[in-house]
Design an enzyme around this catalytic site. Structure first.
Site, PDB file in Angstrom:
ATOM      1  N   PRO A  16       6.155   7.989   2.836  1.00 17.03           N
ATOM      2  CG  PRO A  16       6.967   8.271   0.806  1.00 17.03           C
ATOM      3  CD  PRO A  16       7.126   8.758   2.110  1.00 17.03           C
ATOM      4  CB  SER A  19       9.450   5.917   2.294  1.00 16.05           C
ATOM      5  OG  SER A  19       8.905   5.673   3.507  1.00 16.05           O
ATOM      6  CE  LYS A  21       5.984   4.422   6.407  1.00 24.20           C
ATOM      7  NZ  LYS A  21       6.248   3.917   5.183  1.00 24.20           N
ATOM      8  CG  HIS A  58       8.225  -5.653   8.577  1.00 34.19           C
ATOM      9  ND1 HIS A  58       8.361  -4.178   9.165  1.00 34.19           N
ATOM     10  CD2 HIS A  58       7.812  -5.342   7.317  1.00 34.19           C
ATOM     11  CE1 HIS A  58       7.700  -3.563   8.320  1.00 34.19           C
ATOM     12  NE2 HIS A  58       7.687  -4.076   7.184  1.00 34.19           N
ATOM     13  CG  ASP A  92       6.528  -0.913  11.564  1.00 33.12           C
ATOM     14  OD1 ASP A  92       5.675  -0.224  11.006  1.00 33.12           O
ATOM     15  OD2 ASP A  92       7.562  -1.281  11.198  1.00 33.12           O
TER      16      ASP A  92
END
Length: 187
Positions: A16, A19, A21, A58, A92
């Protein structure tokens, strides 16, 4: 004459929102000890400050040595072009890529999905795919939301069938579904 065969490894990291990931996928990429090519599927929007902050977070996490490619649409062609090297490719995310293609009609989307699945099934090297889990909540009240949820759910299921490893990241934990679960038969 023997050709060099580079073993392939396909990894799917799902879960989700918020989370972890991406962090887990980045950890796997670092652990590979290979040069990393990071494919970012988001489209920049300078008018959306919150989105720009997410992108920046990121970027700040990634090592400077990683090669970054921004590929919001042509994912399959890009993967085919850069694979085969002794690298780790990290994509991603598939949800963002799918959102960029959401206007495709059903037949065009199915062809796009099939092309991706076919190329991933035969590419050499290590490929890590980050994919969101969107189907855990209520059914969206609007058609485009249902289309997105259904397409992403089907894509992740197809990927799970061909992946070497599937990880679920949720609640602060990483679960290796390939070790803990049993695959469903394809329909």
């Amino acid at each position: 004459m023997n050709s060099l065969i580079i073993p392939s490894e396909l990894i799917v990291v799902t879960g989700p929102a918020r989370s972890g990931k991406s962090e887990w996928a980045e950890t796997l990429a670092l652990q590979s000890e290979k040069p990393v090519i990071y494919i970012a599927t988001s489209q920049r929007d300078p008018t959306d400050q919150e989105w720009q902050i997410r992108i920046q977070k990121h970027q700040e996490r990634r090592p400077m040595s990683w090669e970054i490619l921004e590929v919001p649409i042509d994912l399959t062609a890009t993967l085919e072009k850069i694979s085969g090297q002794n690298t780790c490719i990290l994509v991603d995310s598939l949800g963002t890529w799918l959102a960029n293609l959401l206007e495709q009609d059903k037949v065009t989307w199915e062809n796009t999905q099939d092309e991706l699945l076919q190329i991933l099934d035969k590419l050499p090297g290590m490929i890590i795919l980050v994919a969101e889990e969107t189907g855990w909540g209520v059914v969206p009240a609007y058609p485009m939301g249902r289309t997105f949820r259904d397409r992403l759910g089907a894509l992740v299921r197809h990927l799970g069938a061909i992946a070497d490893s599937v990880y679920l990241v949720t609640g602060g934990y990483v679960l290796n579904l390939t070790q803990l679960g049993s695959p469903l038969e394809s329909k």
